[in-house]
Every structure is written in C-alpha cells, then in structure tokens.
Design an enzyme around this catalytic site. Sequence first.
Site, PDB file in Angstrom:
ATOM      1  N   GLU A 117       0.870  -1.174   0.000  1.00 30.89           N
ATOM      2  CA  GLU A 117       0.000   0.000   0.000  1.00 30.89           C
ATOM      3  C   GLU A 117       0.906   1.222   0.000  1.00 30.89           C
ATOM      4  O   GLU A 117       1.807   1.319   0.829  1.00 30.89           O
ATOM      5  CB  GLU A 117      -0.840   0.035   1.279  1.00 30.89           C
TER       6      GLU A 117
ATOM      7  N   ARG B  88       5.134 -13.717   9.022  1.00 32.38           N
ATOM      8  CA  ARG B  88       5.540 -12.338   9.002  1.00 32.38           C
ATOM      9  C   ARG B  88       6.851 -12.184   9.756  1.00 32.38           C
ATOM     10  O   ARG B  88       7.127 -12.948  10.680  1.00 32.38           O
ATOM     11  CB  ARG B  88       4.456 -11.580   9.740  1.00 32.38           C
TER      12      ARG B  88
ATOM     13  N   LYS C  62       3.892   3.093  10.833  1.00 31.54           N
ATOM     14  CA  LYS C  62       4.033   4.436  10.290  1.00 31.54           C
ATOM     15  C   LYS C  62       3.748   5.487  11.369  1.00 31.54           C
ATOM     16  O   LYS C  62       4.456   6.468  11.504  1.00 31.54           O
ATOM     17  CB  LYS C  62       3.022   4.559   9.151  1.00 31.54           C
TER      18      LYS C  62
END
Lengths: 671, 775
Positions: B272, B487, B497
């Site tokens: 993204e 992951r 972020k």
Amino acid sequence: MTLSREMIETQLHDYTLRCEHAEKETDKLAACVQALEDGQMDLFTDDITDKEFINLINENKKLKYRISILKKSIASMGGERSTKPQDDIFSDHMCNILGQLEDIFRKAVLVAYPDVSDPVIQIQLSKHADYQCNAAMALAKILKKNPREVGEMIVKNVAPGPMIEKMDMSGPGFINIVLSQEFIRQQITNVIMNGVTPPPVTPKRVVIDFSSPNIAKEMHVGHLRSTIIGESLSRLLEFLGHDLLRLNHLGDWGTQFGMLIAHLQDNFPDFATKSPPIADLQAFYRESKKRFDEDGDFKKRAYEAVVKLQAHDPVHIKGWEEICTISKTEFQKVYERLGVRIIDRGESFYQSRMEALVKELDDAGFLEEDDGRKVMFADGAGIPLTIVKSDGGFTYDTSDMACIKNRIEEEKGDWLIYVTDAGQAQHFKSFLACAVRAGIYNPSVTRVDHVTFGVVLGEDKKKFKTRSGDTVRLVQLLDEGLQRSEEKLKEKERHKELTPEEFVKARDAVAYGCIKYADLCHDRSRDYIFSFDRMLDFRGNTAAYLLYALTRIRSIARTAGVNREEIVAEAKKKPIELDHEKEWKLARTILKLPDVLVRITDDLYLHPLCEYLYEVSTVFTEFYDNCYCIEKDETGKIVKINHCRLMLCEATAQVMEKCFAILGIETVDKM
Amino acid sequence: MVIHMVTHMMETAEKLSLLGLSEQKVKETLKNEALTALLTSIADQARAKGELTKSVGNLLYNLGTKLPRQFHSCLPFLVDYVADGRINQEAKLTAAIKFIQDHAMGDIDTAAFGKACGVGIEVSQDEIEAGVALVISKQKEAILKQRYRYNTGPLMGQVRASLQWADSRKVKEEIDLQLLTLLGPKREEDLVKPVKTKSDKREKGEVCAVLPVQQPEKQCVTMTEFLKTVTFHAPGDNHKTEGYVITENTHRLLKEHLEITGGQVRTRFPPEPNGILHIGHAKAININFGYAAANSGVCFLRYDDTNPEKEEEKFFVGIRKMVEWLGYKPYKITHSSDYFQQLYEWAIVLIKKGLAYVCHQKPEEVRGYDAPPSPWRDRPVHESLQLFEDMKHGKFDEGEATLRLKTILEEGKADPVAYRIKFVPHHCTGDEWCIYPTYDYTHCLCDSIEHITHSLCTKEFQARRSSYYWLCNALDIYCPVQWEYGRLNMHYTVVSKRKIGKLISEGHVRDWDDPRLFTLTALQRRGFPPEAINNFCATLGLTGAQISIHPDALEACVRDVLNVTAHRAMVVLEPLRVVITNYPNEGPVSVTVPNIPGNDAKGAHTVIFDRELWIELSDFREKEENGYRRLTPQQTVGLRHCGMIINVQEVVKTSSGEVDYLKVTCQPATDSNKPKAFIHWVAHPLKCEVRQYERLFQHECPEDPSVVPGGFLTDINPNSLTISVGLADVSVRGAKVYTKFQFERLGFFSVDPDSTPDFIVFNKTVGLKEDKGKN
C-alpha cells in the site's frame, strides 16, 4: 589548542543552525498570516493543532469534493432518468446511435459550458460524414461567441467512447461525426448473435385503447384503422420493454340494448334457458331498430328493458350477455385473421365506477346544474361535459371520465394511448381538461396520447363505400383481399412452385400484410385511398414487394447451404469484417433501426418505420448488386462463399423481420 | 433425547472404529465434526459392499484424510475401489489420489485410472524374492563392508522401482531375510552405535505448517538459490493445491490462464503506498521477486492504492526506489486503481447475481465479530443496483452506504465490505470516483487480472483465503493460488508508520531514514548492503510461523558482506597528537595499504606518513597496566601498515596538567623489536563527522505493555546516538555517498548523504564483532 578551536567551530555551527531555524519559523508565520488573510486554509494545516479546526477543514474539503462528484453525475445523466450502466447499453441492447450521440454531445456541452441550461442538441444524418451535430450554432447565439470556436470547444469536451471514430468541423460550425468502424462491426455482430434487441428504454405501464367496436353492430373499415394502428403500436411498445395493457373499449352498455332485448323476448322467449340461434346479428339489429322507430308500444317496452338491465335484472342481464357473446365471437374471428391480441373491457365495466365518480365529482363541487343536466366545465374544454343526463343516465363523457380514472388509479398506467378517428379530437380535449381539473390526471406524471387517424377513401377519393353505397363490412373486405392476393400470386405462377400449404400461407400473408402495410405506411393523420391494385403491386413500397424481398434474402444463405446456426457461430468467433462501400452502407442502415423506433415513441407515427423498411430493402439491393455473396462457376457449382456477406444478409433479414413483426405482418419462407 | 444422542454417538464411534481407528483416536476424531461426518459417510458406503477388513479400513481412513477437499466429489468413486479390494495397498491409493488430482476436471477414464494405480496387479512372493535378490546382489560389496550399518532404505526404493505394486511390508521382510542370510546374525561390532557427525544434526526449526518447503540441506547463500528449493504448485496446477475450489469453469479458466502466461510463474509485490518500506517488506519483496527470478518468471510491482486518504506521491517513488535498491526489477508497475473501472463493473455483476448488496449499517454497528446481520441483505437486486449507482454519483454521504459481499470469512466475520464512500481525490484517478474498493474486494481480483500464479502473502491473510477464492469463482474469472508465509518482526524497533511519525515529531530520531530505524531507507543510510538484507531474508526461510528476529542476526549478514567488500581506512575518533623527533624522511611519504587485506585482487591505496600524526587517545596510557599492550612511556607500539614502531620520548602537558601531545622516536619494525600491538594512526588527516549508533530501544519488544508499561516512547535509549569529529586518512577523500569502509579496529562505516565535498559524514554501520568489547 586544536580541540578548543574545534569546540568554538562546533558552537558557531550550532548557533548558525539555530539562527536559520528561527528565520524559517519567521517566514512560516508570515506565510500563515498571509494565508489567513487570503482565506486559504489548506496551506498551513500542518502547523495547526486545534483538532476541531482541522476537522472542519477536512470536512470542507470533502464537501467540496462531493459537490464536484454530484455535478459530474448530473452532467453524466444529462438531466434524464437514464441510470443504466454502460455495460447494459452495449450488451443487452442495440445502440440507438442518434440518441446516444445526443447524450454524448449534451454532456460535452454541459462540461464545456456548465452555465447553459438544457441545451438543444441537434444531430442529423450527414452527407459528409455519418452524422452532423449542429448544436454549436444555436449555442453560439446564446453565448455571443463565434460558432466555430464553440464547436471546437464542444469537440474538445466530448468524452472518449467506443462509438465515435473522429470529429471535424465544417462550414461555420457544423461538427461532422464519423462512427468508429470497430463499433459498427461489433453492433452488426451483436445483431447476428442476439437478434434485434431494443435500445435502452425506461419501462412504463402503458394502457392502450384501440379497435373498440359496438356490440351488435358490424365492424367496418373505420374500425380497421384503429385496430391495425393500435396493434402495431402495442407490438412496438412491448418490444421496447414496456408493460402493455391492450383494451377493447366495447360499446356494450348503450340504450340500443333495450330494443335488442325486447326484440329477443319476442322472437326467442326461451332465451334465458336456451341460447338463441341468431345467425345474423346485424339483420336482427336492423329488424329491432325498424320496430323501435315504427312501433310506439315496442319503443316503450325497449325503454323499460333498458331500465331493468341497468338495475341488473337477471333475465335482462342474461339477454344482454347472449347478445354480447354472439357479437364478441364475431369480432374475435376478425382479430384472429389479423393477428390482433386485445382484452375486452366494455363500457358496462365502468357502470359502478361511473356512479362512484359522479358522487365524487358532485361532492367536490365540480358539477353544475344546466337545464336538468349535471355538467362539468374546465379550462381548455370548449364544450362542457355532460356527466349526468336530465333523466339521470350517463353519457360517453361520464364513461370516459370513469375510464381514465380507472386506467390511472387502478391500472397504474404511466402512459395512456387512445386510438380513435380524428373526429373525436374535441371530445378528448374536453374530457382530458376535466380530468385534469378533477385531479385525476396530471400531465407531468402521466402521458396521454390521443392517436388519431383520417378516413379511408375509395379510389374515387370519396368515403369508402360498396358499390351499393353501404359502408364496407370488414369481413367482406378481408375476403376480397384474400381473393385478390390469390389472383395475383397465380398470375405470377407461384402456385406452380409452392406446395398447397405454402401457397395458402403466402396468400394470407400477402393479403393481410398488404392491407395493414397500406394503412401503416401513410401518415395516419391524413385520409388514405384504399386500393387493392396498388397495395398488391410487386414493385415499390408495398408489403407484397417487401415480403418477397425478404424471402429472396433468406434464400441466399439457403442456396449456399449455410444455416443460421453456422452464421451465428461464425459471428461468435470474431466480429464481422466489412470492406466494400456498399457493405458499410448496408451496415449503417441496419443500425438505424433503434433510432427509428425511439423516434416513433415520440409522436406515435408509424409510417417512418415503413419508410425505413423500404430503405433497408433498397440498400440491400444495392449491396446485392455490387457484392457477391456466393460465387458460382459456369456449371452453377458454388466455388466460394463469402461468410461475412452472408452475415450481413442475416442481419438484414433480422432487421426486416423485426420491422414486419412490429407492423403486425406475418412473414413467409417462400412465396 | 439424551439416550438418543448417546446411541447416535455410539453408532458413529463404531463406524469410526471400522476404519481401524483406536479407541483413543476415535475420541479425538469425534471432536472434529467435519472429519467425523466425512469418515462415517465413507464407512456407510463401504459397509454396503460387505464386511470391512482392518486393512481396508485403514486404507479408507487414509483416503478420507489425504484426498484434498476439492476432490471430494470423486470420493464415492474411490471408496468403491478400496471397499471391493481393487485398491488394496497404500501405494495404489497414493497413485489413485494423484490420478484424481491430475484428471479431476474431466470424466474419469476408468481404464487409464486402473492402469495408473495398478488395479488388478498382484505381485507374487516369487517376484518379490527375485527382485530383492537382484538389488542386493548389485550392492553386495557395500553391504558386506558396512554390514548392518548399511542403509537399507534405498534398497526398498530400488525394488519398488521394478515392482511398482509389490506390497511394501513383504518387500521389507524379504530384504531383512536375505540380509540375514547374507550377513548372518548380528555380531558385537554391529551393535556399536555409530558416532553422530555434526552434519547429521538437523536444525530443528519451526515446522512448516502451510508450505511444502524442502529444508535446504545446507544453508543457502542467496535468495534465488534458496527459492529454487521451494516447491509451490506449478503454474496451471492451481486445482491441486489444498483448499482450492474447483468449479465447472476451473478447467477452462486454467487453460486460458496458461495460454496467456505461457506457463510462466507470475508473482507480485503489492504494497500500500501509504508509508515507507521496512525490514518486514524486504522479506515480501525477496520472496515475491525472488520466487519469480528463481523460476524464470516475472514479478509485478503493484501499488495497492485503494485508500486515497493515506496515499502520497513520495511513497510511490520511495517504494519503487527501495525495490530497485534491493536489486529487483519489476516486470511491470501497476496500480490497483488501474482496474477501478473493471472492479466497478464486476461489482455490478455481483449485485446482479445476488451476491452483493448495498447496506446502510453504520461503521460502528458492523465493527467487531458479533456484529448484527444486515437488515438490508435480502433487498431486491434492482434496488441494490440503483443504490450502488447512487453511491457512485455522490448521493450518499460517507458512511451512509456500503456495498457488501454475501460471504463469510474464516474468522466468522460476515459479509465483508467491498466498496465504501470517500469524498477524497485519488492520487491516480483524480476526482473520478467517490466509491473506493476495499482490500478484501480488490486484492484477489487484481491478482486475477494480472494472472498471478502464486499470490504470496503473510499468514494473517490465511483467514481471507476462502473469500479470495469465493470472489474469483463468483465472477467466473481465473483464480490464483494464495500461499502464506510467516511475518517478520524485528526486535528493538517499531515499524508502524504512526509510531515512527511520533518518534520523529518528538525528536527522538531525525527522519524516516534515521539509521537507528529499520525502515529500508534507514538501513540504506546506515550502510547496509542490499545483498546482505537479501541474504538475511534467505536465512529466514518460508515457514508459516511468525518470526521475531534479533537485529544481531541481520547485522551478522551485513558483516559477512562488508568484510569482503568494504575498503580499509584509518580514522582516529579521539585524537592524540604525536610528533616524531627522529623522523627519517625529508617530508611526507606515501604508505601503501591493501584495500582488503589478504585479497590482493581488490587493490591497494596510499596514505601519508609524516613527522606529525594522530593516534587514538585510548591507545596511550601514562601508566603501565597489566595486560595493556599498547603505547606507554615504557612500552612501544607498532603503527599499522607503515612498518614503524614508536617509543615515547616525552609526554608534553598543558598548563593544567593534561596530556597535550607526545614526542616519540621511531624505528623500523624488525623481528627482534616486535611490539605487542599495532595501532592505527593518521597523518595530514581530513576532519570528518562520525555518527555512532546504539539500539534505539532498551527492550526487545518496546511495544509490549507487559514489558514497557509506559509505552514505547518511554523505552528510548538516551545514548542511541553519539556524534564525534574524527580525523580520517586521506584515502576517504572524495568518497561518494553510501561508500562503505572498514575503519581499522573500529567497525564498518558508510558515507552519509549529509556529507559535503569538504566535510564527510560517516555513519557507523556495524561493529567488527558482535560482542563489542573494545579492549
């Protein structure tokens, strides 16, 4: 020493940085102040920590964005109720090219000149290109600009799409439009694969009233027009996807039933238990009429019978039913011959509704006393309606008011169509005005069309009569048609080539087809001259010619030994290839059908469809004369089959068959 | 009621035991409703054919548990074969299952099937004896030598190669018998346990739950090498994978898919564009690009830009740069927004099929797992069509309407949202849309459009796999296969972020690429070579489990690469001036230093040696100490590379009594005056800034509230950055940004973008050794 010098340098570096930082801060603050003064909040949102303020700024941004989306949506809909997504237009429906182009150009104008409200978009066929848009001229006048400049601006704002190949300007500001070849090929291919499909239309509930003869009287040539036109309009609207209610407004509740029942009682006293064997209802009618006119006593009994009938006396009702049944059976025979579908719903149906309506109108104060009658006035109604006669009986006015109320309120009709002769125009004007006044009919919600037609003239250009001067009975006329058709086909020696069944089929198709086509191919509002000689001519714009032309087109593939499934399979593989100029011309002509159909729904004149059908056949002839579909050697052996041309033949036949189907004309494989 | 249930249970249990399950196993199986139902139906069908022997029961059980779900339509067919003994051994069953997988999409050719799984073939005892004798005779020498230590496993295989349908138990017995005949009974020497060599030890890593990864025999060095050992499905074999859903169109769609791709592997990296990439993404990039590269396939870089609120131009550019920095070239760069029109048209198709509807539940109503069902679920199709148009046209406000799909996610969440309204312009599509598709709706469809063969994603998305398949099948479009891997989480850092943003705004780090962070730009700035990151990813493998890694593991990979690539330089961080009083030359002289000692091929550079030089302050002590091997007034020390040793002549002090500089004498180093140590030094040095870093956080998991109750901001290491001005040798002059050096005895350093031509700034990449004891 070295170290301390370094320390000083470091400190100096530090101070310089702080100074630079302070200067930047000052500039930023100055910019903020400026932005505040200019009302431009976006510039410094990064530095604002007041949550509420930030939220308001964001909300403002979103609202602005929403406005732009809404404006675009409005423009894209062109103010119309057409919300069909794109994929529908090109898959389930044939494209009404003209309509779509108008739409495209309307949007382009609205984007180019958002302030223009409801621009007039004129698009017509062009000699230089496929179509021509003349919108720039009118627009330039309003905007006080150079039309060419306006035209260029419109062209610039035409949204890209699959339909248009290119546009250029000609003359003072005409926009020439060339359709995309790819688009034409795809559309033709769709016709072959899916048949002729209707253009996208918003479906409506349509109540159509046609034919409508009177019980116990014979159908005559006047009813023929209403029947033919009404049937054809019904077929068209059904094809376009509307929901049709076809009504036969029979005259089954008049005073004539008094004398008929009285006469019945005298001649067939046991009619209540045994159906009266009346072979000729017309003769029966004439006899009773004669007695009514000449015998005062009979006349009195006739009036009493009417009163008893309207009071639903069982015996009288029985007599009424018997007479109606005989009559309806006769009508039905005619409808079957003409391929007409219609639901009987006579005036009697509205009896109770009329009573309720009168009370309603009276209560609402719409009715006025006039010499014992109750009348209703309305703006635009030249003559007032007589709602209740002085004897308390109802009139045509009453039943038509009850009827329109029923069709709008109970049948939920969005669109009412009445097919009657032009002589009733004044009556319609009056009762529609009253219906508006009574709040039954709102022209902005319901569409009402009075489809009128002229009278049928004989070849002497006088009202169509038999040689003896009587009105022409419909049955007689149809019989004559069959006879004339048979003669014509025999003259052409068709009976030698067709089997007996094929011959009968061809005879009937030609006979009824010609009668209908002759009626429909003329401007209906004018009187027309009925001539078997002319309508059975195998040359020119007649059903006889066109039906024959269609059989010829169908025979091409047959000769080549290719059946329809193979042609469709071919089309499924890849879109049709078009090459020859005449192929392109035929293809473009074929694709005009949806526009022709949509146009007809505007004014309900059917003759453009006949003209179109004729155009297709002549353009096809041009194509056929110039382009080989099948090539044969000297021995007549097929050496080459051009499949794309067979596909074009197939599309032509499909379009012609669809036109015939809408016109209510049976097609035949051979004739 | 209760009695009824008990009898029902008993019946079921009986049926299960017919399939050879032990009492304990029956109890366990009963807990799994789906499996129980499957097995009982198998038992019912088989029983109708007659009594079940134990071996038939066992085979039936294996059939039920091994046949992938999507092939269950063939189950009755197979049960018949097992029940009537046409398939009467494990090998035949395995072959039968494989045959079904290979031929499931057409009618089964029973003749071919029978041939493929040896129906009707019985291998006699004589044939087995002859086969075993033949194989043993070939290996006789080795067997006689190794006796009972000889690995008999391969012998089985060799026998089976010639006698495919031989009963394995009988073969085993025959081999044992013939070996016994050959070798006689076991002797004492045969009973001694062989000493295990180190290489025999298998690393016991996490057992892979999802991926059919063959553990590499030896540690692979590069990603490509590693990924060549991974066996996902072959392109076009989608239907053979676990959980794939086969529809009537699957066969055609896969055929078309292969025509389009030519059988090439296609993967995609779909970030993204709403933030910058971090170490976790490096794994995704490596797996996707690496798997494509290892199989001569292609990999798309697809910006998954379905949420316009969070996307910014700089992120698009940054992502692409980082992918390229890691050495990968996207086959094509695409955006999810490239397909908005197609996605929209598909949404209409779904509505028309009755598989999607417009819903007006508020976002807060739908949140969580026990959300009430939508009252709008069964509204008429035409109504949803109209309302969806209205959504598109801006007639609803944000949150007033969504388009929802009629499917249930694995985790039980019903009817995921496919479209929502956002009055926000989009980076790519401008102001064209105000409805935007969600991840759930967009992701699989974009994969399908791009004909991705392997949709590789992290384990969290396993729960979305069924809706992924459902959606592709609902639209009758090509359905890729989703594979999940674990992951990667890195200790001692945060990657979100929002949290990094907080660190920046509060001044704990300078920017997104502050070398203390684990964003890819930060690692680049810190001087991590991309190949080191890639190699690191290769060491992680493809296990399904979530992995948490200590930064040391990554740093070790970095050190491995820099050791053989970073040129040597000498830099003094805390300078002490030294003046050579007996300097033997007229002026400065050049000294040659190898770029990488021990590797002459890497060349050499020169540094200047002169009368005045600087050494590390810590390399001199006024007082001798035990174990201190460097310069003291009594102890000489060698100067690296120039072949000199120095001797303190005088310690010159400032007025305040601190050491100002040293006067020394020098002499060439010989075998007889060998000093205890050699130190680095600089002469005519360049001044430069050196930034040294430590971990940004004090704890492994700064986000774990049980360890750091005050939140990650309270866990910051106050000493994570040390800036000093150092003196570097002339060889670093003009070094370009990101050039890496090994500063002798200090560690690896990289040129920072803050450098100017006159003033180089260095970042410390990693130390020389993992344990950074300095002395």
